[in-house]
Design a protein around this motif. Structure first.
Motif, mmCIF file in Angstrom:
data_model
loop_
_atom_site.group_PDB
_atom_site.id
_atom_site.type_symbol
_atom_site.label_atom_id
_atom_site.label_comp_id
_atom_site.label_asym_id
_atom_site.label_seq_id
_atom_site.Cartn_x
_atom_site.Cartn_y
_atom_site.Cartn_z
ATOM 1 N N HIS A 123 -3.213 -14.985 -53.637
ATOM 2 C CA HIS A 123 -4.197 -13.857 -53.550
ATOM 3 C C HIS A 123 -5.148 -13.952 -54.798
ATOM 4 C CE1 HIS A 123 -1.833 -12.217 -50.155
ATOM 5 N NE2 HIS A 123 -3.011 -12.613 -49.524
ATOM 6 N N ALA A 126 -7.651 -16.635 -54.510
ATOM 7 C CA ALA A 126 -8.575 -16.287 -53.494
ATOM 8 C C ALA A 126 -9.533 -15.337 -54.011
ATOM 9 C CB ALA A 126 -7.914 -15.565 -52.458
ATOM 10 N N MET A 127 -8.986 -14.420 -54.824
ATOM 11 C CA MET A 127 -10.049 -13.473 -55.778
ATOM 12 C C MET A 127 -11.014 -14.358 -56.617
ATOM 13 S SD MET A 127 -8.076 -10.171 -56.390
ATOM 14 C CE MET A 127 -6.298 -10.486 -56.274
ATOM 15 N N GLU A 130 -13.620 -15.577 -54.549
ATOM 16 C CA GLU A 130 -14.672 -14.559 -54.234
ATOM 17 C C GLU A 130 -15.469 -13.983 -55.034
ATOM 18 O OE1 GLU A 130 -16.345 -11.847 -51.548
ATOM 19 O OE2 GLU A 130 -14.922 -13.790 -51.120
ATOM 20 N N ASP A 131 -14.882 -14.205 -56.346
ATOM 21 C CA ASP A 131 -15.658 -13.620 -57.632
ATOM 22 C C ASP A 131 -16.933 -14.650 -57.775
ATOM 23 O OD1 ASP A 131 -14.308 -11.262 -57.737
ATOM 24 O OD2 ASP A 131 -12.943 -11.821 -59.128
ATOM 25 N N LYS A 133 -18.429 -16.612 -55.508
ATOM 26 C CA LYS A 133 -18.773 -16.897 -54.149
ATOM 27 C C LYS A 133 -20.162 -17.697 -54.220
ATOM 28 C CE LYS A 133 -18.984 -14.699 -49.720
ATOM 29 N NZ LYS A 133 -18.896 -13.463 -49.037
ATOM 30 N N ASP A 137 -20.554 -21.713 -52.270
ATOM 31 C CA ASP A 137 -21.175 -21.469 -51.067
ATOM 32 C C ASP A 137 -21.274 -22.888 -50.465
ATOM 33 O OD1 ASP A 137 -22.679 -20.220 -49.064
ATOM 34 O OD2 ASP A 137 -24.626 -20.997 -49.823
ATOM 35 N N ARG A 177 -12.220 -3.616 -55.386
ATOM 36 C CA ARG A 177 -13.402 -4.752 -54.916
ATOM 37 C C ARG A 177 -12.604 -5.416 -53.827
ATOM 38 N NH1 ARG A 177 -16.686 -9.457 -57.896
ATOM 39 N NH2 ARG A 177 -17.666 -10.248 -56.021
ATOM 40 N N HIS A 178 -11.556 -5.714 -54.021
ATOM 41 C CA HIS A 178 -10.768 -6.677 -53.154
ATOM 42 C C HIS A 178 -9.388 -6.025 -52.335
ATOM 43 C CE1 HIS A 178 -12.759 -9.874 -55.068
ATOM 44 N NE2 HIS A 178 -12.148 -9.655 -56.261
ATOM 45 N N HIS A 191 -11.851 -10.361 -46.568
ATOM 46 C CA HIS A 191 -12.808 -11.396 -47.305
ATOM 47 C C HIS A 191 -12.055 -12.307 -48.380
ATOM 48 C CE1 HIS A 191 -13.369 -7.703 -50.405
ATOM 49 N NE2 HIS A 191 -13.079 -9.021 -50.928
ATOM 50 N N VAL A 192 -10.729 -11.684 -48.618
ATOM 51 C CA VAL A 192 -10.012 -12.276 -49.681
ATOM 52 C C VAL A 192 -9.024 -13.308 -48.876
ATOM 53 C CG1 VAL A 192 -8.425 -12.139 -51.429
ATOM 54 C CG2 VAL A 192 -10.371 -10.718 -51.442
ATOM 55 N N GLN A 194 -9.456 -14.461 -46.022
ATOM 56 C CA GLN A 194 -9.785 -15.660 -45.110
ATOM 57 C C GLN A 194 -9.437 -17.121 -45.461
ATOM 58 O OE1 GLN A 194 -13.846 -14.895 -44.239
ATOM 59 N NE2 GLN A 194 -14.353 -15.257 -46.376
#
Length: 287
Positions: A123, A126-127, A130-131, A133, A137, A177-178, A191-192, A194
């Motif tokens: 995780h 994954a963060m 996400e940070d 993003k 993309d 945030r997460h 969102h983390v 997935q």
């Protein structure tokens, strides 16, 4: 609690057979403490009694979970978010930018966290994505977490952590945030999650996927193997990696003097590559 040598050896052999881990004499002191929950659950007063129950024919045929409980209790599931941060920070600062360049045409990235315990390492990765993003993309990111412990994997899949667990390694901003606070604890948000998945797996077995991994983290797992078992683990890890992929070990682990399957990755800390990639990079730097 006094532990007889014979009973200790039987438990040590059970752990080795199930996981490959070596229960060294230096870890002997924690056996009684680690198994205290098993003792309470089954009304057992000492290790000798436990060994007798494990050896009963009816136990072997009808209560096989007792052996599994013993093994699970002995495993060290110590972990926390962004563990060993100076080492971990090499991933966003150095490794991921390098991999982004190498995979710019396919825009696919595959990461394996071997020995992920209850999922904090997965995780954490994954963060990171996400940070960043916008940078990722259009990419397909897959982060696989595996562990020999069924219990740890169940926890990892839920993504639900206690207040104590979620505060270890995370700042308030990251938490808010997460994660979402729930009556049962702090739940990591979809969102983390997935781009993550988990499965039970022993690092000594065949790799968990046919696809080669661009980055493999196997931190503080090899510490519990003897030299021969560690060599097997290195070979398994090497066979799972892309030719130009990276391996990250724990701060107290190294490939030096342990295996020829990997070589240090330049001056990076705890980062290794397959020998042919190291040789290729050295040739390019000279040229």
């Amino acid at each position: 609690m006094e532990v007889s040598q014979a009973s200790y050896q039987i438990i040590a052999d059970l752990l080795a057979a199930r996981t490959g881990q070596h229960l060294s004499e230096s870890r002997r002191w924690r056996v009684g403490t680690a198994l205290s929950g098993v003792f309470r659950e089954h009304g057992i007063s000492n290790l000798d009694q436990l060994v007798c129950l494990l050896d009963e024919p009816r136990r072997r045929s009808h209560d096989r979970d007792l052996a599994t409980e013993v093994v699970e209790a002995l495993l060290n599931n110590e972990t926390y978010f962004f563990r060993d941060k100076p080492t971990f920070d090499q991933i966003p600062d150095d490794i991921l930018p390098e991999l982004a360049q190498r995979r710019r045409h396919t825009k696919r990235l595959s990461i394996w966290c071997a020995g992920c315990s209850t999922g904090q390492e997965v995780h954490s990765l994954a963060m990171l994505f996400e940070d960043q993003k916008a940078l990722w993309d259009g990419w397909t990111i897959d982060i696989l977490g595996t562990d020999v412990s069924h219990r740890a994997i169940r926890t990892a899949r839920t993504g639900l952590y206690s207040q104590f667990e979620v505060q270890r390694g995370l700042g308030v901003t990251q938490m808010l945030r997460h994660f979402e606070e729930t009556p049962g604890g702090w739940q990591i948000l979809d969102h983390v999650r997935q781009i993550t998945r988990f499965q039970q797996h022993n690092v000594l077995a065949e790799p968990p996927a046919r696809a080669r991994f661009d980055l493999v983290l196997c931190r503080n797992v090899l510490l519990y193997f003897d030299a021969d078992t560690r060599a097997i683990a290195f070979e398994r890890l090497a066979s799972a990696m892309a030719r130009d992929g990276f391996l990250m070990l724990g701060a107290g682990e190294t490939v030096v003097g342990q295996t020829r399957a990997f070589s240090p990755s330049g001056k990076r800390t705890s980062i290794y590559e397959l020998p042919e990639q190291v040789a290729r990079s050295a040739a390019l730097s000279v040229g």
